[in-house]
Design an enzyme around this catalytic site. Structure first.
Site, PDB file in Angstrom:
ATOM      1  CG  ASP A  67     -35.392 -10.518  16.181  1.00 59.11           C
ATOM      2  OD1 ASP A  67     -36.051 -10.649  17.227  1.00 59.11           O
ATOM      3  OD2 ASP A  67     -35.737 -11.039  15.107  1.00 59.11           O
TER       4      ASP A  67
ATOM      5  CE1 TYR B  81     -41.306 -10.630  19.225  1.00 54.36           C
ATOM      6  CE2 TYR B  81     -40.571  -9.579  17.185  1.00 54.36           C
ATOM      7  CZ  TYR B  81     -41.533 -10.280  17.900  1.00 54.36           C
ATOM      8  OH  TYR B  81     -42.718 -10.629  17.285  1.00 54.36           O
TER       9      TYR B  81
ATOM     10  NE  ARG C 207     -41.986  -3.339  15.360  1.00 53.58           N
ATOM     11  CZ  ARG C 207     -42.226  -4.532  14.825  1.00 53.58           C
ATOM     12  NH1 ARG C 207     -41.712  -4.832  13.639  1.00 53.58           N
ATOM     13  NH2 ARG C 207     -42.972  -5.419  15.442  1.00 53.58           N
TER      14      ARG C 207
ATOM     15  CD1 TRP D   6     -32.838 -16.862  14.315  1.00 53.93           C
ATOM     16  CD2 TRP D   6     -30.809 -16.024  14.739  1.00 53.93           C
ATOM     17  NE1 TRP D   6     -32.178 -16.727  13.111  1.00 53.93           N
ATOM     18  CE2 TRP D   6     -30.936 -16.216  13.334  1.00 53.93           C
ATOM     19  CE3 TRP D   6     -29.624 -15.496  15.252  1.00 53.93           C
ATOM     20  CZ2 TRP D   6     -29.904 -15.909  12.449  1.00 53.93           C
ATOM     21  CZ3 TRP D   6     -28.608 -15.181  14.364  1.00 53.93           C
ATOM     22  CH2 TRP D   6     -28.748 -15.396  12.986  1.00 53.93           C
TER      23      TRP D   6
ATOM     24  CG  ASP E 295     -31.652  -8.469  12.300  1.00 52.66           C
ATOM     25  OD1 ASP E 295     -32.494  -8.586  13.216  1.00 52.66           O
ATOM     26  OD2 ASP E 295     -31.528  -9.307  11.412  1.00 52.66           O
TER      27      ASP E 295
ATOM     28  CB  THR F 138     -28.846 -10.785   7.736  1.00 50.27           C
ATOM     29  OG1 THR F 138     -30.243 -10.954   7.461  1.00 50.27           O
ATOM     30  CG2 THR F 138     -28.694 -10.115   9.093  1.00 50.27           C
TER      31      THR F 138
END
Length: 348
Positions: free
Chosen positions: A203, A231, A223, A267, A176, A117
């Site tokens: 996220d 989120y 989506r 998280w 992300d 990531t």
């Protein structure tokens, strides 16, 4: 004096200031030295990374990198020993200058393994006192074109430094998009976003930094799900830090179906029990895409153990329910921009 000679003179001034303790004298009309990046070769450099590499380590004051309109592809890494860098887009609006890359967590590295990531970030900022204005950061990894890649986190910007300002900047991605972090779990790093635009789905604002979003648009992408379109936040604030994410005077928008997007989930990186999400959304307009129970669990970690709150929000997605903790007036008095930025006062 030519641009190249100006750069050399600027570097000498910065080096002299670093050794004498005196501020560097301005080499141009800009505050401090500056260089120009142009994709067509008309500037000092054709890539953003080349301009960053030319900034002297330890430069004591603003060093401006002016970006002419264009798309600049390739990872950009601003190391910790290069503070005070300013990226300034020269277009009429942020869409005209785009810094982008297209790798994801699961994208294979040439030498083996995958990027992860953090390694997927188009831009990584580790130098303190950085600022960016009037440009776009993106990660345009195409999820649909790579079904073989299952770890699709694709970061547009990763921050690991303190006192960062983003002014009139766009952040584009999917999962992300914006990773606001710090050098380590015990270090507080502050980031201020003024009149920015952030988009994504899963996220897409996450990390342990203290981050203030002031008068921003935060857009959740659709989506195509009838039940879960992602989120907005995934804070991982250290339990020792009272200030995580503050979204104030902003708009949360989407064209996803009503009630299919969550405000956030907590998280816990590597299942760290001391990462206790802290997020406040106040005085903002929330679209119908946010449901009546907008906070949700992250695996086995309950959202009810996190530090979530709202105050004086409005819009079809701001209905107050038992599953939406609301700040009292006294609590809201301590949840302000100044409180979150703790003694640092960037221009607003």
């Amino acid at each position: 004096m030519s641009s190249r000679r100006t750069l050399i003179a600027a570097a000498a001034l910065c080096a002299a200031a670093a050794t004498t303790g005196l501020p560097a004298a301005p080499a141009t009309a800009w505050p401090g030295p500056s260089v120009t990046v142009a994709a067509d070769g008309s500037g000092d450099f054709t890539s953003v990374q080349a301009a960053v590499d030319a900034v002297p380590p330890g430069n004591p004051g603003p060093f401006t990198i002016k970006l002419r309109p264009g798309v600049y592809r390739g990872q950009v890494i601003i190391p910790a020993d290069k503070p005070h860098i300013v990226l300034r887009g020269q277009g009429a609006d942020p869409s005209q200058v785009v810094i982008t890359d297209n790798r994801a967590n699961g994208t294979p590295k040439p030498e083996g393994g995958t990027w992860g990531t953090s390694g997927s970030a188009s831009v990584t900022i580790s130098g303190d006192d950085f600022s960016a204005r009037n440009l776009t950061f993106a990660n345009d990894f195409d999820e649909a074109a790579h079904p073989e890649i299952t770890s699709k986190q694709a970061v547009a910007v990763l921050t690991r430094a303190d006192r960062l300002v983003f002014d009139n900047v766009r952040f584009l991605g999917n999962q992300d998009t914006l990773y606001v972090n710090s050098p380590d779990a015990t270090t507080v790093s502050r980031v201020y976003f003024r009149k920015c635009y952030v988009e994504g789905d899963v996220d897409f604002i996450f990390g342990r930094a203290t981050a203030v979003f002031d008068r921003c648009e935060i857009r959740s992408l659709n989506r195509g799900s009838a039940t879960n379109n992602g989120y907005v936040t995934a804070a991982s604030t250290s339990i020792a830090n009272p200030f995580g994410f503050l979204i104030v005077g902003s708009k949360l928008t989407s064209d996803a179906p009503a009630g299919t997007v969550f405000l956030g989930r907590p998280w816990h990186p590597s299942n760290d029990p001391n990462a206790i999400a802290q997020t406040v959304i106040r005085d903002s307009t929330i679209g119908a895409h946010i449901g009546a129970a907008p906070w949700t669990d992250f695996g086995t970690w309950s959202w009810r153990d996190a530090r979530y709150g709202e105050f004086h929000n409005r819009g079809p997605g701001a209905t107050v329910t038992a599953d939406r903790p609301q700040l009292t007036t006294d609590q809201a008095a301590g949840a302000t921009i100044d409180a979150y930025l703790t003694g640092w006062h960037p221009q607003r």
